[in-house]
Design a protein around this motif. Structure first.
Motif, PDB file in Angstrom:
ATOM      1  N   LYS A 120       0.812  -1.221   0.000  1.00 31.56           N
ATOM      2  CA  LYS A 120       0.000   0.000   0.000  1.00 31.56           C
ATOM      3  C   LYS A 120       0.845   1.271   0.000  1.00 31.56           C
ATOM      4  O   LYS A 120       0.328   2.351  -0.305  1.00 31.56           O
ATOM      5  N   LEU A 121       2.128   1.173   0.344  1.00 33.66           N
ATOM      6  CA  LEU A 121       2.986   2.346   0.412  1.00 33.66           C
ATOM      7  C   LEU A 121       3.697   2.544  -0.911  1.00 33.66           C
ATOM      8  O   LEU A 121       4.443   1.670  -1.363  1.00 33.66           O
ATOM      9  N   ALA A 122       3.472   3.703  -1.554  1.00 39.33           N
ATOM     10  CA  ALA A 122       4.104   4.036  -2.837  1.00 39.33           C
ATOM     11  C   ALA A 122       3.870   2.942  -3.860  1.00 39.33           C
ATOM     12  O   ALA A 122       4.799   2.475  -4.519  1.00 39.33           O
ATOM     13  N   ASP A 123       2.623   2.526  -3.946  1.00 40.78           N
ATOM     14  CA  ASP A 123       2.223   1.490  -4.897  1.00 40.78           C
ATOM     15  C   ASP A 123       2.940   0.161  -4.648  1.00 40.78           C
ATOM     16  O   ASP A 123       3.180  -0.619  -5.570  1.00 40.78           O
ATOM     17  N   GLY A 124       3.316  -0.095  -3.391  1.00 45.80           N
ATOM     18  CA  GLY A 124       3.942  -1.354  -3.022  1.00 45.80           C
ATOM     19  C   GLY A 124       5.447  -1.383  -3.104  1.00 45.80           C
ATOM     20  O   GLY A 124       6.083  -2.354  -2.680  1.00 45.80           O
ATOM     21  N   TRP A 125       6.069  -0.311  -3.626  1.00 47.80           N
ATOM     22  CA  TRP A 125       7.526  -0.327  -3.787  1.00 47.80           C
ATOM     23  C   TRP A 125       8.254  -0.231  -2.446  1.00 47.80           C
ATOM     24  O   TRP A 125       9.358  -0.769  -2.304  1.00 47.80           O
ATOM     25  N   ILE A 126       7.662   0.438  -1.464  1.00 44.87           N
ATOM     26  CA  ILE A 126       8.305   0.544  -0.141  1.00 44.87           C
ATOM     27  C   ILE A 126       8.405  -0.842   0.491  1.00 44.87           C
ATOM     28  O   ILE A 126       9.465  -1.248   1.004  1.00 44.87           O
ATOM     29  N   GLU A 127       7.315  -1.598   0.465  1.00 42.46           N
ATOM     30  CA  GLU A 127       7.340  -2.952   1.020  1.00 42.46           C
ATOM     31  C   GLU A 127       8.306  -3.843   0.236  1.00 42.46           C
ATOM     32  O   GLU A 127       9.047  -4.632   0.841  1.00 42.46           O
ATOM     33  N   PHE A 128       8.301  -3.685  -1.076  1.00 45.63           N
ATOM     34  CA  PHE A 128       9.171  -4.513  -1.913  1.00 45.63           C
ATOM     35  C   PHE A 128      10.649  -4.265  -1.578  1.00 45.63           C
ATOM     36  O   PHE A 128      11.418  -5.220  -1.355  1.00 45.63           O
ATOM     37  N   ILE A 129      11.055  -3.009  -1.509  1.00 50.00           N
ATOM     38  CA  ILE A 129      12.458  -2.670  -1.214  1.00 50.00           C
ATOM     39  C   ILE A 129      12.817  -3.082   0.214  1.00 50.00           C
ATOM     40  O   ILE A 129      13.925  -3.591   0.477  1.00 50.00           O
ATOM     41  N   THR A 130      11.877  -2.908   1.151  1.00 51.77           N
ATOM     42  CA  THR A 130      12.145  -3.286   2.542  1.00 51.77           C
ATOM     43  C   THR A 130      12.400  -4.785   2.669  1.00 51.77           C
ATOM     44  O   THR A 130      13.323  -5.222   3.363  1.00 51.77           O
ATOM     45  N   VAL A 131      11.579  -5.581   1.982  1.00 50.42           N
ATOM     46  CA  VAL A 131      11.760  -7.037   2.026  1.00 50.42           C
ATOM     47  C   VAL A 131      13.101  -7.435   1.402  1.00 50.42           C
ATOM     48  O   VAL A 131      13.801  -8.320   1.914  1.00 50.42           O
ATOM     49  N   ILE A 132      13.484  -6.776   0.308  1.00 51.07           N
ATOM     50  CA  ILE A 132      14.785  -7.065  -0.318  1.00 51.07           C
ATOM     51  C   ILE A 132      15.930  -6.772   0.647  1.00 51.07           C
ATOM     52  O   ILE A 132      16.873  -7.574   0.800  1.00 51.07           O
ATOM     53  N   LEU A 133      15.850  -5.638   1.345  1.00 48.75           N
ATOM     54  CA  LEU A 133      16.914  -5.271   2.297  1.00 48.75           C
ATOM     55  C   LEU A 133      16.965  -6.258   3.468  1.00 48.75           C
ATOM     56  O   LEU A 133      18.050  -6.666   3.894  1.00 48.75           O
ATOM     57  N   ILE A 134      15.794  -6.638   3.978  1.00 45.68           N
ATOM     58  CA  ILE A 134      15.762  -7.627   5.061  1.00 45.68           C
ATOM     59  C   ILE A 134      16.361  -8.944   4.590  1.00 45.68           C
ATOM     60  O   ILE A 134      17.096  -9.622   5.323  1.00 45.68           O
ATOM     61  N   GLY A 135      16.078  -9.301   3.333  1.00 43.38           N
ATOM     62  CA  GLY A 135      16.640 -10.537   2.779  1.00 43.38           C
ATOM     63  C   GLY A 135      18.154 -10.509   2.724  1.00 43.38           C
ATOM     64  O   GLY A 135      18.814 -11.492   3.083  1.00 43.38           O
ATOM     65  N   PHE A 136      18.737  -9.376   2.327  1.00 45.22           N
ATOM     66  CA  PHE A 136      20.201  -9.260   2.284  1.00 45.22           C
ATOM     67  C   PHE A 136      20.802  -9.369   3.687  1.00 45.22           C
ATOM     68  O   PHE A 136      21.849  -9.999   3.881  1.00 45.22           O
ATOM     69  N   VAL A 137      20.137  -8.751   4.670  1.00 48.73           N
ATOM     70  CA  VAL A 137      20.629  -8.837   6.052  1.00 48.73           C
ATOM     71  C   VAL A 137      20.583 -10.280   6.543  1.00 48.73           C
ATOM     72  O   VAL A 137      21.530 -10.772   7.178  1.00 48.73           O
ATOM     73  N   MET A 138      19.480 -10.989   6.229  1.00 50.73           N
ATOM     74  CA  MET A 138      19.356 -12.374   6.651  1.00 50.73           C
ATOM     75  C   MET A 138      20.414 -13.254   5.989  1.00 50.73           C
ATOM     76  O   MET A 138      21.004 -14.126   6.636  1.00 50.73           O
ATOM     77  N   VAL A 139      20.670 -13.022   4.711  1.00 52.05           N
ATOM     78  CA  VAL A 139      21.684 -13.818   4.013  1.00 52.05           C
ATOM     79  C   VAL A 139      23.058 -13.582   4.636  1.00 52.05           C
ATOM     80  O   VAL A 139      23.835 -14.522   4.860  1.00 52.05           O
ATOM     81  N   GLY A 140      23.385 -12.320   4.932  1.00 53.27           N
ATOM     82  CA  GLY A 140      24.670 -12.024   5.563  1.00 53.27           C
ATOM     83  C   GLY A 140      24.815 -12.697   6.917  1.00 53.27           C
ATOM     84  O   GLY A 140      25.882 -13.237   7.248  1.00 53.27           O
ATOM     85  N   LEU A 141      23.741 -12.685   7.713  1.00 52.24           N
ATOM     86  CA  LEU A 141      23.787 -13.327   9.035  1.00 52.24           C
ATOM     87  C   LEU A 141      23.971 -14.833   8.902  1.00 52.24           C
ATOM     88  O   LEU A 141      24.775 -15.438   9.630  1.00 52.24           O
ATOM     89  N   VAL A 142      23.253 -15.439   7.964  1.00 51.81           N
ATOM     90  CA  VAL A 142      23.361 -16.887   7.780  1.00 51.81           C
ATOM     91  C   VAL A 142      24.751 -17.279   7.303  1.00 51.81           C
ATOM     92  O   VAL A 142      25.341 -18.266   7.770  1.00 51.81           O
ATOM     93  N   VAL A 143      25.323 -16.509   6.373  1.00 54.21           N
ATOM     94  CA  VAL A 143      26.681 -16.792   5.893  1.00 54.21           C
ATOM     95  C   VAL A 143      27.674 -16.711   7.048  1.00 54.21           C
ATOM     96  O   VAL A 143      28.572 -17.559   7.189  1.00 54.21           O
ATOM     97  N   PHE A 144      27.526 -15.685   7.902  1.00 59.45           N
ATOM     98  CA  PHE A 144      28.448 -15.504   9.026  1.00 59.45           C
ATOM     99  C   PHE A 144      28.396 -16.692   9.984  1.00 59.45           C
ATOM    100  O   PHE A 144      29.436 -17.224  10.393  1.00 59.45           O
ATOM    101  N   VAL A 145      27.186 -17.141  10.335  1.00 57.29           N
ATOM    102  CA  VAL A 145      27.058 -18.241  11.305  1.00 57.29           C
ATOM    103  C   VAL A 145      27.420 -19.577  10.665  1.00 57.29           C
ATOM    104  O   VAL A 145      28.033 -20.436  11.307  1.00 57.29           O
TER     105      VAL A 145
END
Length: 439
Positions: free
Chosen positions: A215-240
């Protein structure tokens, strides 16, 4: 990683292996879109669209491992899941059955025999799961609430049912064969790569669904937020996943004739996440059983309503707490059966190895068991958090459930397979570019 792939394409034999692997992947994805004979394609698509809008995740884990082919009822509907289940069962039985344990110790010949048993068990499980899937589709329980769910299989004769089961079983055998081809003639880890492809295939659709439902900016805010969270999760998983406790091992020097042997120092690498993704798969599978019982029984009793309210939705506190505790339990259980400190201590003693400051034999086994328990605690808690944090953090984005692409199971498998594949490519590059001492 990209540098390793670029260098691999410049090497002729590695380039052939990569292209061969890509060809097998294309065949695998093609088979995931060919419907089983006897299935109404139009009715399946209608129910799949309604299920995606309603976020029905009862069969989400198996559907994710099949790359979305399960709910489409294609020839590769069962995907790689029967092989994974058979491999886990054989690994567990190796600890219980002395015959399998003896085969494991025989080396390559014993491993080949266990692999043969795994293939037989995979076919048996495929027949069982295929029969269950066909029965579920015929009764309309595969898509509860869909108006045409009972018309997915128009012809419900015995002959049509047998043909559907045989087709899906043959599809599972073909997937197993494709995975072994990648292992033998491709870049290795064939089954893991097919699992990687199955999970990655659902990423674009799931991410775009979040964008369209935002619903935010035609869905682009949620889309970009999920992508950023995904990168953080991948980095954490690689580290552990790369973290390990290195237990030092010293080998005594021995004099045989005029030559001395031994005297070297090495270490035993104990990973923080020694169990990998197996505890998450076990916990998810167990939590699906109550919901499946309720769905197949069509009961309206109090116990069925309670299970429907508390153990179907992935964001309920009861579901989250049970899921977390099961992951921790299976992490300790799998580590206990996969790593035997007494066997490692006996092998070290046989070859003259010892841990500095620890007596050889039983004290070494007790020390290894102590260290393993200490590092399994953070490993199990990490698995539980990885499996649950994305579910809670992304619950507001398109109704993400426990099988969301950036959820625990998918992230762990994708990162683990990706790291292992890159290591294999780099090791093959080192073998072909070894210069030695003289240039």
């Amino acid at each position: 990683m990209l540098t390793a792939f670029a260098r691999a394409f410049k090497t002729p034999d590695l380039r052939k292996k990569l292209l061969f692997t890509l060809g097998i992947i294309v065949l695998y994805r093609l088979g995931a879109h060919i419907p089983v004979p006897g299935v109404s394609y139009e009715n399946v698509q209608t129910c799949v669209d309604q299920a995606s809008k309603g976020n029905n995740s009862l069969f989400g884990l198996v559907n994710m491992f099949s790359g979305g082919a399960l709910l489409q009822i294609t020839i590769f509907a069962l995907g790689i899941m029967p092989y994974i289940t058979a491999s886990i069962i054989l690994q567990l039985l190796t600890v219980v059955i002395p015959r399998l344990e003896a085969l494991k110790k025989e080396g390559q010949s014993g491993t080949a025999k266990i692999t043969q048993y795994t293939r037989y068990l995979t076919v048996a499980l495929a027949i069982l799961q295929g029969t269950g899937l066909v029965a579920t589709a015929r009764s309309g329980a595969l898509f509860s609430g869909c108006p045409v769910a009972d018309q997915i299989v128009p012809n419900q004769s015995i002959f049509t049912t047998i043909v559907m089961v045989i087709t899906m079983t043959a599809g599972t055998a073909a997937v197993m064969w494709l995975g072994e081809l990648i292992t033998d003639r491709g870049i290795g880890n064939g089954m893991s790569i097919l699992m990687f492809i199955s999970i990655a295939a659902s990423f674009p659709g799931a991410l775009w669904a979040i964008k369209t439902s935002g619903k935010l900016a035609d869905g682009w805010i949620e889309f970009i937020t999920v992508i950023l969270i995904g990168f953080v999760m991948v980095g954490l998983v690689v580290f552990v996943e790369q973290a390990q406790r290195r237990v030092p091992v010293q080998y005594a020097k021995r004099m045989i004739g005029r030559r001395s042997y031994g005297g070297t120092s090495t270490y035993i690498p104990l990973k923080v996440n020694q169990a990998g993704v197996i505890p998450v798969i076990f916990a998810s599978s167990l939590l699906y059983i109550p919901a499946l019982i309720v769905q197949f029984s069509n009961s309206t009793a109090g116990w069925a309503t309670w299970i429907q309210d508390h153990f179907v939705k992935g964001d309920h506190p009861y579901y989250i707490a049970t899921y977390f505790l099961l992951i921790v339990f299976f992490a300790f259980f799998y580590v206990a059966i996969s790593f035997n400190p007494e066997e490692v201590a006996d092998n070290m003693k046989k070859y003259g190895g010892f841990i500095p400051g620890i007596r050889a034999g039983r004290p070494t086994a007790e020390y290894l068991s102590y260290v393993l328990n200490r590092i399994t605690w953070p490993g199990s808690l990490y698995l539980g958090l990885i499996a649950l944090v994305p579910t809670m953090a992304l619950a507001g984005f398109g109704g993400a459930n426990q099988n969301f692409p950036f959820g625990g199971t998918s992230i762990l498998i994708i990162v683990g397979v990706g790291l292992e594949t890159v290591k294999q490519i780099e090791s093959q590059l080192q073998q072909r570019n070894y210069e030695g001492f003289l240039r």
